[in-house]
Motif scaffolding. Structure first.
Motif, PDB file in Angstrom:
ATOM      1  N   ILE A  55      67.941  43.304  98.381  1.00  0.00           N
ATOM      2  CA  ILE A  55      66.816  43.279  97.445  1.00  0.00           C
ATOM      3  C   ILE A  55      67.234  43.872  96.103  1.00  0.00           C
ATOM      4  N   ASN A  56      66.936  43.155  95.040  1.00  0.00           N
ATOM      5  CA  ASN A  56      67.196  43.659  93.689  1.00  0.00           C
ATOM      6  C   ASN A  56      65.958  44.362  93.152  1.00  0.00           C
ATOM      7  N   LEU A  57      66.129  45.607  92.749  1.00  0.00           N
ATOM      8  CA  LEU A  57      65.055  46.366  92.120  1.00  0.00           C
ATOM      9  C   LEU A  57      65.443  46.608  90.663  1.00  0.00           C
ATOM     10  N   ASP A  58      64.788  45.902  89.773  1.00  0.00           N
ATOM     11  CA  ASP A  58      65.145  45.960  88.355  1.00  0.00           C
ATOM     12  C   ASP A  58      64.237  46.911  87.581  1.00  0.00           C
ATOM     13  N   ASP A  59      64.760  47.352  86.452  1.00  0.00           N
ATOM     14  CA  ASP A  59      63.989  48.135  85.481  1.00  0.00           C
ATOM     15  C   ASP A  59      63.437  49.444  86.046  1.00  0.00           C
ATOM     16  N   LEU A  60      64.170  50.068  86.981  1.00  0.00           N
ATOM     17  CA  LEU A  60      63.758  51.392  87.454  1.00  0.00           C
ATOM     18  C   LEU A  60      64.205  52.452  86.449  1.00  0.00           C
ATOM     19  N   GLU A  61      63.585  53.593  86.529  1.00  0.00           N
ATOM     20  CA  GLU A  61      63.918  54.686  85.600  1.00  0.00           C
ATOM     21  C   GLU A  61      65.375  55.096  85.763  1.00  0.00           C
ATOM     22  N   SER A  62      65.998  55.418  84.658  1.00  0.00           N
ATOM     23  CA  SER A  62      67.399  55.870  84.688  1.00  0.00           C
ATOM     24  C   SER A  62      67.556  57.140  85.503  1.00  0.00           C
ATOM     25  N   ASP A  63      66.499  57.949  85.551  1.00  0.00           N
ATOM     26  CA  ASP A  63      66.563  59.210  86.301  1.00  0.00           C
ATOM     27  C   ASP A  63      66.799  58.951  87.789  1.00  0.00           C
ATOM     28  N   VAL A  64      66.230  57.881  88.318  1.00  0.00           N
ATOM     29  CA  VAL A  64      66.404  57.550  89.739  1.00  0.00           C
ATOM     30  C   VAL A  64      67.867  57.252  90.034  1.00  0.00           C
ATOM     31  N   ILE A  65      68.471  56.427  89.187  1.00  0.00           N
ATOM     32  CA  ILE A  65      69.879  56.065  89.384  1.00  0.00           C
ATOM     33  C   ILE A  65      70.776  57.282  89.185  1.00  0.00           C
ATOM     34  N   ARG A  66      70.483  58.081  88.157  1.00  0.00           N
ATOM     35  CA  ARG A  66      71.302  59.260  87.878  1.00  0.00           C
ATOM     36  C   ARG A  66      71.234  60.256  89.040  1.00  0.00           C
ATOM     37  N   GLU A  67      70.033  60.470  89.568  1.00  0.00           N
ATOM     38  CA  GLU A  67      69.867  61.428  90.673  1.00  0.00           C
ATOM     39  C   GLU A  67      70.578  60.944  91.942  1.00  0.00           C
ATOM     40  N   LEU A  68      70.578  59.628  92.162  1.00  0.00           N
ATOM     41  CA  LEU A  68      71.279  59.080  93.322  1.00  0.00           C
ATOM     42  C   LEU A  68      72.783  59.324  93.208  1.00  0.00           C
ATOM     43  N   TYR A  69      73.321  59.161  92.005  1.00  0.00           N
ATOM     44  CA  TYR A  69      74.744  59.415  91.809  1.00  0.00           C
ATOM     45  C   TYR A  69      75.075  60.899  91.972  1.00  0.00           C
ATOM     46  N   GLN A  70      74.155  61.758  91.549  1.00  0.00           N
ATOM     47  CA  GLN A  70      74.422  63.194  91.619  1.00  0.00           C
ATOM     48  C   GLN A  70      74.268  63.745  93.035  1.00  0.00           C
ATOM     49  N   ASN A  71      73.220  63.317  93.742  1.00  0.00           N
ATOM     50  CA  ASN A  71      72.894  63.917  95.041  1.00  0.00           C
ATOM     51  C   ASN A  71      73.170  63.013  96.246  1.00  0.00           C
ATOM     52  N   ASN A  72      73.475  61.743  95.971  1.00  0.00           N
ATOM     53  CA  ASN A  72      73.735  60.742  97.029  1.00  0.00           C
ATOM     54  C   ASN A  72      72.504  60.402  97.866  1.00  0.00           C
ATOM     55  N   SER A  73      71.432  61.157  97.725  1.00  0.00           N
ATOM     56  CA  SER A  73      70.218  60.889  98.501  1.00  0.00           C
ATOM     57  C   SER A  73      69.014  61.475  97.767  1.00  0.00           C
ATOM     58  N   ILE A  74      67.929  60.708  97.718  1.00  0.00           N
ATOM     59  CA  ILE A  74      66.701  61.204  97.101  1.00  0.00           C
ATOM     60  C   ILE A  74      65.506  60.814  97.974  1.00  0.00           C
ATOM     61  N   PRO A  75      64.401  61.578  97.944  1.00  0.00           N
ATOM     62  CA  PRO A  75      63.197  61.178  98.686  1.00  0.00           C
ATOM     63  C   PRO A  75      62.689  59.829  98.174  1.00  0.00           C
ATOM     64  N   GLU A  76      62.168  59.017  99.079  1.00  0.00           N
ATOM     65  CA  GLU A  76      61.717  57.677  98.678  1.00  0.00           C
ATOM     66  C   GLU A  76      60.521  57.754  97.734  1.00  0.00           C
ATOM     67  N   ASN A  77      59.503  58.556  98.091  1.00  0.00           N
ATOM     68  CA  ASN A  77      58.366  58.834  97.209  1.00  0.00           C
ATOM     69  C   ASN A  77      57.790  57.596  96.513  1.00  0.00           C
ATOM     70  N   GLY A  78      57.699  56.486  97.225  1.00  0.00           N
ATOM     71  CA  GLY A  78      57.071  55.290  96.673  1.00  0.00           C
ATOM     72  C   GLY A  78      57.930  54.476  95.736  1.00  0.00           C
ATOM     73  N   ILE A  79      59.201  54.859  95.549  1.00  0.00           N
ATOM     74  CA  ILE A  79      60.074  54.145  94.614  1.00  0.00           C
ATOM     75  C   ILE A  79      60.247  52.677  95.024  1.00  0.00           C
ATOM     76  N   LEU A  80      60.358  52.425  96.334  1.00  0.00           N
ATOM     77  CA  LEU A  80      60.628  51.068  96.813  1.00  0.00           C
ATOM     78  C   LEU A  80      59.369  50.206  96.877  1.00  0.00           C
ATOM     79  N   GLY A  81      58.203  50.814  96.798  1.00  0.00           N
ATOM     80  CA  GLY A  81      56.954  50.058  96.819  1.00  0.00           C
ATOM     81  C   GLY A  81      56.817  49.207  98.063  1.00  0.00           C
TER      82      GLY A  81
END
Length: 443
Positions: free
Chosen positions: A166-192
């Motif tokens: 699944i392609n998820l476009d136009d997400l906030e840069s903070d989401v991508i940056r946090e994934l690179y930094q921590n390798n894991s983030i809470p879902e918190n509705g990001i995937l809808g």
């Protein structure tokens, strides 16, 4: 005559009973008729170790049990909430019939005529011939007899099965940056509404992108990194997802779907070898679709000689992995030792029936040629610590009685997609060669 006027009558062809021995009881409260010709054909299939032989024996045992206190040429109740069963001994139709129309009394024509006789005997009842044989359906329809495929286990919405990552476009840069930094983030509705257990995602915006998987265990989105598996490296995002799922010990069942040349079997074998210290044995198996409808028992030689031509694609992948290492290298020697000690086994599915599969990793190649019942049978053999990988292309089916809607791989993906123990990856880009890609795209 039936005990009561039936709502509908379904006349079953041999192909349906060999596909699913439980089919007799899958027509709700409607009546089921089995032509005597079908019983004769089942008798020819009762000996052997293939799935069709098992199905034939199961049907025969069921008929024997249900007729303990009644004659099969009378209508017999199939059970509470179900209709009645009848074995038709006759196919003499007074009007138009298949034997005269098609000029022979072959079994298919006898089966059509049995259905026509039911239509003649019960003029107020809807009579349908049910068969997996497309040509038989066409012949029946030409005689104004309703005919249809066996629908139980048939997937209606193929889009769900054909959907890949699944392609998820136009997400906030903070989401991508946090994934690179921590390798894991809470879902918190990001995937809808795209949230799915072990779903794989390409998350991007205009500048950056990241590969990710939704982990249902802790409700988090985890970054997926490129990993090597026994010398094999992923060449695209889908292959990266495949290796991630195949190496994940929490995912016990994986379906790799894709056209020829996308790397399904190679990735499955390479990741299995990468995990050779975790499992006691690696089993590579594939169904045998006999040429000219002749069983492998007709072929000369012993069991290994009989199945060798069918196993060649598996041998080719193993040979390619071996070629990544020098003959005297540690990993090359380890592969040779695994084969000698039967820790790595290549076999036909017909030869593993009844085995207990504890603490093994099993790769089922060309699984689109399996029936839903065969897939279920394989999975139910899994013991503790076992992982099973199904690979195949749902559009490349060799069996004459299945299609993209009714094969075992389609059924598996449709029923289990989104389950915490299951992952489905669709490999879309061919990586075998430019020539192979050209053929897939344009021919």
């Amino acid at each position: 005559m039936a005990k009561k006027q039936p709502k509908k009558i379904f006349v079953l062809d041999t192909s349906v009973l060999l596909f699913d021995h439980n089919s007799i009881k899958n027509f709700e409260d409607n009546n089921v008729v089995i032509p005597i010709t079908v019983l004769e054909e089942l008798d020819n299939f009762k000996i052997g170790n293939d799935t069709k032989n098992f199905e034939a024996r199961s049907v025969i045992r069921f008929l024997d049990k249900i007729s303990e206190h009644q004659n099969l040429n009378e209508w017999i109740s199939l059970g509470n909430g179900l209709g009645e069963l009848f074995i038709s001994m006759h196919d003499n139709v007074s009007g138009i019939n298949a034997k005269d129309t098609y000029g022979s009394s072959k079994n298919d024509h006898k089966i059509i005529d049995t259905a026509l006789l039911m239509k003649e005997s019960y003029p107020n009842t809807k009579v349908t011939l049910v068969t997996k044989d497309i040509n038989l359906r066409i012949k029946a329809k030409a005689l104004e007899l309703k005919a249809e495929d066996y629908k139980t286990g048939k997937v209606v919405d193929i889009k769900k099965v054909s959907k890949g990552s699944i392609n998820l476009d136009d997400l906030e840069s903070d989401v991508i940056r946090e994934l690179y930094q921590n390798n894991s983030i809470p879902e918190n509705g990001i995937l809808g509404d795209q949230k799915m257990a072990n779903g794989y995602y390409i998350i991007n915006n205009n500048q950056d992108s990241v590969l990710a998987r939704f982990n249902p265990t802790n409700n988090s989105i985890e970054r997926v990194e490129k990993s090597y598996a026994y010398g094999i490296k992923p060449k695209n995002a889908e292959q990266t997802f495949a290796i991630d799922a195949l190496l994940n010990e929490e995912i016990k069942l994986v379906a790799l779907q894709g056209v020829a040349g996308t790397g399904k079997t190679l990735l499955a074998l390479a990741t299995a070898l990468e995990q050779k210290t975790i499992y006691n044995q690696i089993i590579l198996a594939r169904p045998i679709i006999p040429l000219s409808n002749r069983d492998i028992g007709f072929l000369p030689g012993g069991a290994e000689e009989k199945i060798s031509p069918y196993m060649q694609p598996l041998f080719d992948n193993l040979k390619f992995i071996k070629s990544q290492y020098k003959a005297d290298s540690r990993k090359r020697k380890a592969l040779d030792e695994m084969e000698e000690n039967e820790e790595l086994v290549l076999t036909a599915l017909a030869f593993i029936r009844g085995r207990s599969l504890a603490n093994v990793i099993m790769i089922i190649d060309e699984s689109q040629n399996l029936t839903p019942h065969e897939v279920k049978t394989i999975i139910t053999r899994a013991g503790e610590g076992t992982k099973i990988i199904f690979t195949g292309d749902i559009n490349q089916i060799d069996s004459p009685y299945m299609d993209e809607h009714s094969n075992g791989l389609t059924y598996l993906i449709d029923k289990l997609k989104g389950h915490a123990l299951f992952a489905h990856i669709k490999l879309e880009k061919g990586e075998r060669s430019e020539l192979a890609n050209l053929a897939n795209d344009l021919l």
